[in-house]
Design a protein around this motif. Structure first.
Motif, PDB file in Angstrom:
ATOM      1  N   TRP A  61       0.835  -1.207   0.000  1.00 29.44           N
ATOM      2  CA  TRP A  61       0.000   0.000   0.000  1.00 29.44           C
ATOM      3  C   TRP A  61       0.869   1.257   0.000  1.00 29.44           C
ATOM      4  O   TRP A  61       0.649   2.174  -0.802  1.00 29.44           O
ATOM      5  N   LEU A  62       1.886   1.305   0.861  1.00 26.26           N
ATOM      6  CA  LEU A  62       2.794   2.447   0.866  1.00 26.26           C
ATOM      7  C   LEU A  62       3.548   2.551  -0.456  1.00 26.26           C
ATOM      8  O   LEU A  62       3.828   3.644  -0.942  1.00 26.26           O
ATOM      9  N   ASP A  63       3.873   1.416  -1.068  1.00 24.13           N
ATOM     10  CA  ASP A  63       4.517   1.409  -2.387  1.00 24.13           C
ATOM     11  C   ASP A  63       3.651   2.129  -3.413  1.00 24.13           C
ATOM     12  O   ASP A  63       4.151   2.923  -4.221  1.00 24.13           O
ATOM     13  N   SER A  64       2.349   1.883  -3.370  1.00 26.21           N
ATOM     14  CA  SER A  64       1.451   2.475  -4.367  1.00 26.21           C
ATOM     15  C   SER A  64       1.271   3.971  -4.184  1.00 26.21           C
ATOM     16  O   SER A  64       0.918   4.680  -5.134  1.00 26.21           O
ATOM     17  N   LEU A  65       1.521   4.478  -2.985  1.00 28.55           N
ATOM     18  CA  LEU A  65       1.299   5.894  -2.693  1.00 28.55           C
ATOM     19  C   LEU A  65       2.566   6.742  -2.810  1.00 28.55           C
ATOM     20  O   LEU A  65       2.481   7.950  -3.010  1.00 28.55           O
TER      21      LEU A  65
END
Length: 378
Positions: A61-65
């Motif tokens: 999730w942090l990767d996508s943001l």
């Protein structure tokens, strides 16, 4: 944040601005800098914010943001990320280390970052919390990660070029001024901050303030969000693609601008280190204009008096400023001459800028689409 209890120590002088609440120094800033350079110093960094992200989807999730590739991040490995605006401007910067259950983000914008992340959770299995009230950071001149059983520790990756990153240095093959600077932040329960500091002092270390930590940071060309970033800052302008941006990961907000500037554009400004005239006692304030004659060509972002280099500063200048020019900076003791030491090169090209493409039909240069902001230039 409330004031640190370390401010009650003998000789402590409170800092101001983004470092308010911790000590600027404890009575002998030169000796403190020398202790820090020797690797036998501890610094109160309890004003740094701490955001935690838990849940099985936290890293993807942090990767996508964010600007960093995090999906395969191993526990205990430190990295750095940015949250960018749709136009590629820096909104948040955080150091990140995951302990296998929790992603720990160390940042200077903790309340706002936590609120933003919480709004972006949607249906994913993640929980976000601003944990600054419970956890405090201790700074150490050490490069090693935490050993088994030690507290969560973030090791500053600067100036190493991380996988997927690049550099805008004038000479990428030359030794970097920050190569010998070791720095890490150890997270401890805030209630034990003083006892953790005292344990290090009992082992023969010295307690140092932000005068020392900032002087070594500036000398290492290390950008800082609370000092070098304004509402228009691009990562390229600070050479921050070294550690905080992965150029070949999937889509994220702001990626189109990052890739476009890297591949076919040039950053409009460049971070520069200034060596200031040390014959007097004056120092400029952060935000002071940098002048070429009567023309303002930039602004000072960080200032310190280094124990070896004398008065030094970081400044954001227009990229077109001739690097050989001697500039002037106003101070409380009168105008100071300032010579430039390049951090970001004056031509605005990265070390691995792609070759100029051949003739291309209009519209084809964008490559595949990116749901985040309309195009993927990577």
């Amino acid at each position: 944040m409330t004031a640190s209890p370390l401010l009650s120590r003998h000789g402590a002088v409170d800092d101001s601005g983004p470092d308010a609440g911790v000590a600027w120094h404890y009575g002998d800033p030169v000796a403190e800098q020398r202790a820090l350079a020797a690797g036998r110093a501890v610094a109160d960094q309890s004003h740094v914010g701490v955001v935690t992200v838990t849940g099985p989807d936290r890293l993807t999730w942090l990767d996508s943001l964010s600007s960093q590739a995090l999906g395969a991040l191993e526990p205990g490995v430190s990295t750095e990320l940015m949250i960018l605006s749709p136009q590629g401007r820096i909104e948040h910067v955080a150091g990140l280390v995951d302990d296998g259950e929790t992603a720990w983000l160390l940042t200077e914008t903790a309340p706002v970052l936590a609120t933003y992340l919480d709004r972006m959770r949607f249906m994913l299995r993640v929980e976000v919390a601003d944990a600054t009230a419970e956890w405090a950071a201790i700074g150490e001149a050490v490069r090693a990660p935490a050993a088994e059983g030690e507290p969560v520790t973030w090791v500053d990756p600067w100036p190493h070029v991380s996988p997927g990153g690049t550099t805008y240095a004038a000479d990428p093959s030359a030794p970097h001024p920050g190569a010998d600077r070791a720095w890490r932040l150890v997270l401890v329960p805030r209630a034990t901050l003083e006892s953790e500091i005292d344990a290090r002092l009992d082992a023969g270390w010295s307690l140092v303030g932000t005068w020392a930590t900032e002087a070594t940071r500036i000398a290492a060309h290390r950008p800082r969000a609370a000092r070098e970033v304004d509402e228009t800052t691009l990562p390229h302008e600070l050479d921050w693609l070294r550690t905080a941006v992965h150029l070949h990961k999937g889509c994220y907000r702001g990626q189109e601008t990052v890739a476009k500037v890297h591949n076919v554009g040039r950053p409009p400004r460049r971070l520069t280190m200034l060596h200031l005239d040390g014959s007097g006692h004056g120092l400029p304030e952060p935000g002071a204009p940098v002048m070429n004659g009567e023309k303002t060509v930039g602004r000072v972002t960080s200032v310190a008096r280094h124990h070896e280099d004398g008065p030094i500063a970081l400044a954001m200048l227009k990229r077109s400023v001739d690097p050989s020019l001697e500039l002037m900076v106003p101070s409380d003791g009168g105008p100071l001459a300032a010579s430039q030491e390049l951090i970001v090169n004056a031509d605005g090209f990265s070390a691995d800028r792609p070759d100029k493409p051949g003739p291309t039909m209009k519209g084809l240069l964008m490559g595949k689409g990116c749901a985040a902001d309309g195009g993927d230039m990577s």
